[in-house]
Design a protein around this motif. Structure first.
Motif, PDB file in Angstrom:
ATOM      1  N   GLU A  25     -12.801  30.597   7.154  1.00  0.00           N
ATOM      2  CA  GLU A  25     -12.138  29.798   6.118  1.00  0.00           C
ATOM      3  C   GLU A  25     -12.720  30.083   4.741  1.00  0.00           C
ATOM      4  O   GLU A  25     -11.982  30.170   3.757  1.00  0.00           O
ATOM      5  CB  GLU A  25     -12.260  28.303   6.438  1.00  0.00           C
ATOM      6  CG  GLU A  25     -11.709  27.373   5.361  1.00  0.00           C
ATOM      7  CD  GLU A  25     -10.230  27.590   5.058  1.00  0.00           C
ATOM      8  OE1 GLU A  25      -9.777  27.126   3.987  1.00  0.00           O
ATOM      9  OE2 GLU A  25      -9.522  28.224   5.877  1.00  0.00           O
ATOM     10  N   ARG A  26     -14.028  30.261   4.669  1.00  0.00           N
ATOM     11  CA  ARG A  26     -14.632  30.599   3.378  1.00  0.00           C
ATOM     12  C   ARG A  26     -14.094  31.946   2.878  1.00  0.00           C
ATOM     13  O   ARG A  26     -13.756  32.096   1.706  1.00  0.00           O
ATOM     14  CB  ARG A  26     -16.160  30.648   3.521  1.00  0.00           C
ATOM     15  CG  ARG A  26     -16.891  31.004   2.223  1.00  0.00           C
ATOM     16  CD  ARG A  26     -18.395  30.882   2.430  1.00  0.00           C
ATOM     17  NE  ARG A  26     -19.140  31.444   1.325  1.00  0.00           N
ATOM     18  CZ  ARG A  26     -19.467  30.792   0.208  1.00  0.00           C
ATOM     19  NH1 ARG A  26     -19.080  29.542   0.040  1.00  0.00           N
ATOM     20  NH2 ARG A  26     -20.173  31.383  -0.739  1.00  0.00           N
ATOM     21  N   ARG A  28     -11.224  33.316   3.818  1.00  0.00           N
ATOM     22  CA  ARG A  28      -9.792  33.176   3.520  1.00  0.00           C
ATOM     23  C   ARG A  28      -9.588  32.636   2.106  1.00  0.00           C
ATOM     24  O   ARG A  28      -8.738  33.127   1.352  1.00  0.00           O
ATOM     25  CB  ARG A  28      -9.128  32.233   4.523  1.00  0.00           C
ATOM     26  CG  ARG A  28      -7.614  32.112   4.330  1.00  0.00           C
ATOM     27  CD  ARG A  28      -7.048  30.887   5.023  1.00  0.00           C
ATOM     28  NE  ARG A  28      -7.505  29.653   4.412  1.00  0.00           N
ATOM     29  CZ  ARG A  28      -7.009  29.139   3.285  1.00  0.00           C
ATOM     30  NH1 ARG A  28      -6.037  29.760   2.628  1.00  0.00           N
ATOM     31  NH2 ARG A  28      -7.477  28.008   2.795  1.00  0.00           N
ATOM     32  N   GLN A  29     -10.371  31.624   1.737  1.00  0.00           N
ATOM     33  CA  GLN A  29     -10.217  31.072   0.392  1.00  0.00           C
ATOM     34  C   GLN A  29     -10.593  32.098  -0.670  1.00  0.00           C
ATOM     35  O   GLN A  29      -9.936  32.187  -1.711  1.00  0.00           O
ATOM     36  CB  GLN A  29     -11.053  29.801   0.241  1.00  0.00           C
ATOM     37  CG  GLN A  29     -10.525  28.627   1.045  1.00  0.00           C
ATOM     38  CD  GLN A  29     -11.251  27.329   0.755  1.00  0.00           C
ATOM     39  OE1 GLN A  29     -11.797  27.125  -0.325  1.00  0.00           O
ATOM     40  NE2 GLN A  29     -11.280  26.424   1.729  1.00  0.00           N
ATOM     41  N   ARG A  30     -11.642  32.858  -0.417  1.00  0.00           N
ATOM     42  CA  ARG A  30     -12.060  33.870  -1.389  1.00  0.00           C
ATOM     43  C   ARG A  30     -11.015  34.966  -1.528  1.00  0.00           C
ATOM     44  O   ARG A  30     -10.755  35.455  -2.633  1.00  0.00           O
ATOM     45  CB  ARG A  30     -13.401  34.486  -0.975  1.00  0.00           C
ATOM     46  CG  ARG A  30     -13.785  35.717  -1.818  1.00  0.00           C
ATOM     47  CD  ARG A  30     -15.228  36.132  -1.622  1.00  0.00           C
ATOM     48  NE  ARG A  30     -15.539  36.550  -0.282  1.00  0.00           N
ATOM     49  CZ  ARG A  30     -15.376  37.781   0.192  1.00  0.00           C
ATOM     50  NH1 ARG A  30     -14.843  38.723  -0.570  1.00  0.00           N
ATOM     51  NH2 ARG A  30     -15.718  38.083   1.424  1.00  0.00           N
ATOM     52  N   THR A  34      -4.860  30.537  -4.079  1.00  0.00           N
ATOM     53  CA  THR A  34      -4.340  29.224  -3.715  1.00  0.00           C
ATOM     54  C   THR A  34      -3.496  28.660  -4.845  1.00  0.00           C
ATOM     55  O   THR A  34      -4.000  28.392  -5.940  1.00  0.00           O
ATOM     56  CB  THR A  34      -5.494  28.254  -3.393  1.00  0.00           C
ATOM     57  OG1 THR A  34      -6.182  28.720  -2.227  1.00  0.00           O
ATOM     58  CG2 THR A  34      -4.968  26.857  -3.150  1.00  0.00           C
ATOM     59  N   GLU A  39      -4.299  21.316  -3.795  1.00  0.00           N
ATOM     60  CA  GLU A  39      -5.590  21.874  -3.403  1.00  0.00           C
ATOM     61  C   GLU A  39      -6.350  22.363  -4.630  1.00  0.00           C
ATOM     62  O   GLU A  39      -5.764  22.673  -5.668  1.00  0.00           O
ATOM     63  CB  GLU A  39      -5.408  23.020  -2.414  1.00  0.00           C
ATOM     64  CG  GLU A  39      -4.893  22.560  -1.064  1.00  0.00           C
ATOM     65  CD  GLU A  39      -4.897  23.668  -0.015  1.00  0.00           C
ATOM     66  OE1 GLU A  39      -5.364  24.788  -0.315  1.00  0.00           O
ATOM     67  OE2 GLU A  39      -4.420  23.402   1.105  1.00  0.00           O
ATOM     68  N   HIS A  41     -10.711  23.949  -5.749  1.00  0.00           N
ATOM     69  CA  HIS A  41     -12.014  24.420  -5.289  1.00  0.00           C
ATOM     70  C   HIS A  41     -13.080  23.575  -5.979  1.00  0.00           C
ATOM     71  O   HIS A  41     -13.233  23.642  -7.206  1.00  0.00           O
ATOM     72  CB  HIS A  41     -12.214  25.899  -5.644  1.00  0.00           C
ATOM     73  CG  HIS A  41     -11.165  26.811  -5.103  1.00  0.00           C
ATOM     74  ND1 HIS A  41     -10.943  26.982  -3.756  1.00  0.00           N
ATOM     75  CD2 HIS A  41     -10.256  27.608  -5.727  1.00  0.00           C
ATOM     76  CE1 HIS A  41      -9.960  27.848  -3.568  1.00  0.00           C
ATOM     77  NE2 HIS A  41      -9.528  28.235  -4.756  1.00  0.00           N
TER      78      HIS A  41
END
Length: 430
Positions: A25-26, A28-30, A34, A39, A41
């Motif tokens: 997940e970390r 994927r966000q990087r 988004t 949502e 950060h």
């Protein structure tokens, strides 16, 4: 070892399966962009506060009046969150214990309404929210609900219709606020309709808490009887909800939250709220909120330049609602969402006014700028993202296009890392 798995090395030693999901997940966000409007950060400081030892602490009750012993530091942090919320929004009374924006709404309903009482709110497919009376939600099952709408021609809330429905329906509560409405809300006008019907007014600002705190959106505090919100969206604090009210409702609200709707508060999340609210009091936050709105305006202009139809013709805040039916009649919101995810762009399908498709398919997409603005995106980069979205919408099933857009996304996510340790990923195995 990737930067993501290194961060979760302690978990990896004990539970590799969980560590792999956390690291994934970390990463994927990087490695995606988004644009989901709800949502954001949060900072490393908020992450640290939310993963603190307060995760171990039960603290039923309120500062100075806990059921359990050992709450000295929990009291300090909750009071810090309350005091900072007072400073940010100017409310008479603040409760920071709701676990989410929906549970904040639930507590207000519990404090003020009886089963079968009447709620007037914005229709979900016109930009409202499930917790404002949808039949699948507890509100639609516990209360009698009628809706007002946006004008079919303008895409703006039809305040004349709202006035007429308030007079005819005679609601006990009028709910303002939205999850997919791109324009300012006239809280004074809605308050006048509520007053005329002798109804209470709940303003749900879940999406705009940060914009309101920074003066980028009109505030319902001091206008509506109750203001609820989420604390992880445009305000970028610990995940959860908040209730602000007139002082005369303080006891009823606190009792409705605990013990009425919840047990012990999530003190680690409240710590994150305190830290995030502190960040929002810094001058840099006002600049951030202004950039969120500016980026959304740039996004809207770019979309319209490519021929996309926007609900209401643009935006006043952090999101753009695209109606695909005119420009891309054969592309559903779900298809657009899925194709864009393959290209590394994360947003959500969304119903639009006059929707004829299922909400699980939808005819629109909701595109928001809070998270990309946190990463440092400015107008030029936002225009690049808008152009990439258009390319995918024009050819949603074309693999070559998706691959080419993903390469553009890769350049952008490397240029705008979320956290400092992601600026130069070490040993990346992708």
């Amino acid at each position: 070892m990737t930067d993501a798995t290194h961060r979760y090395s302690t978990v990896a030693a004990q539970d590799p399966a969980a560590a792999e999901a956390l690291a994934g997940e970390r990463r994927r966000q990087r490695e995606t962009l988004t644009l989901i409007a709800s949502e954001n950060h949060v900072s490393e400081a908020v992450l640290e506060a939310q993963s603190s030892e307060l995760a171990n602490k039960y603290a039923e009750g309120y500062p100075g009046e806990r059921y359990y012993a050992g709450c000295k530091h929990a009291d300090t942090l909750e009071q810090l969150a309350i005091d900072r919320a007072h400073e940010l929004w100017g409310a008479d009374h603040v409760n920071v214990q709701p676990h989410s924006g929906t549970q904040a709404n639930q507590a207000v309903y519990l404090a003020t309404l009886e089963p079968g009482d009447q709620i007037l709110s914005l229709e979900l497919s016109h930009g409202g929210h499930l917790s404002h009376g949808h039949p699948a939600n507890f509100t639609g099952q516990r209360y009698e609900v009628e809706h007002y709408h946006v004008d079919a021609e303008t895409g703006y809330i039809d305040y004349d219709e709202l006035d007429k429905k308030a007079a005819r329906f005679d609601p006990d509560m009028v709910v303002s606020g939205s999850s997919a409405y791109p324009r300012y809300i006239d809280y004074e006008r809605i308050q006048a309709a509520a007053d005329a019907a002798d109804a209470l007014h709940l303003a749900d600002v879940a999406h705009t808490t940060g914009l309101i705190a920074a003066g980028e959106h009109p505030s319902p505090v001091g206008v509506a009887d109750f203001v609820t919100g989420s604390t992880q969206k445009t305000i970028r604090a610990g995940r959860g909800g908040i209730i602000m009210s007139r002082e005369k409702w303080a006891d009823e609200i606190d009792t409705a939250v605990f013990p009425g709707a919840q047990g012990g508060p999530l003190m680690h999340n409240i710590a994150g709220k305190a830290v995030g609210f502190g960040e929002a009091l810094e001058p840099a936050f006002e600049e951030y909120a202004a950039n969120v709105v500016r980026n959304a305006e740039v996004l809207a202009d770019r979309f319209q330049g490519h021929g996309l139809s926007l609900v209401s013709g643009g935006t006043d805040k952090h999101l753009v609602l695209v109606d695909l039916r005119e420009s891309h009649p054969d592309v559903t919101g779900a298809e657009a969402q899925d194709a864009l995810e393959q290209a590394g762009i994360i947003l959500n399908k969304n119903t639009v006014p006059g929707e004829t498709r299922s909400p699980f398919v939808a005819s629109g997409i909701r595109v928001g700028t809070p998270a990309l603005t946190t990463r440092g995106f400015g107008p030029e980069a936002i225009e690049t993202v808008a152009d990439a979205i258009i390319r995918v919408l024009d050819s949603p099933g074309e693999e070559a296009t998706l691959e080419a857009v993903f390469e553009e996304v890769r350049i952008l996510y490397d240029q705008f890392p979320i956290y400092e340790d992601q600026a130069h990923p070490v040993g990346d195995d992708d």
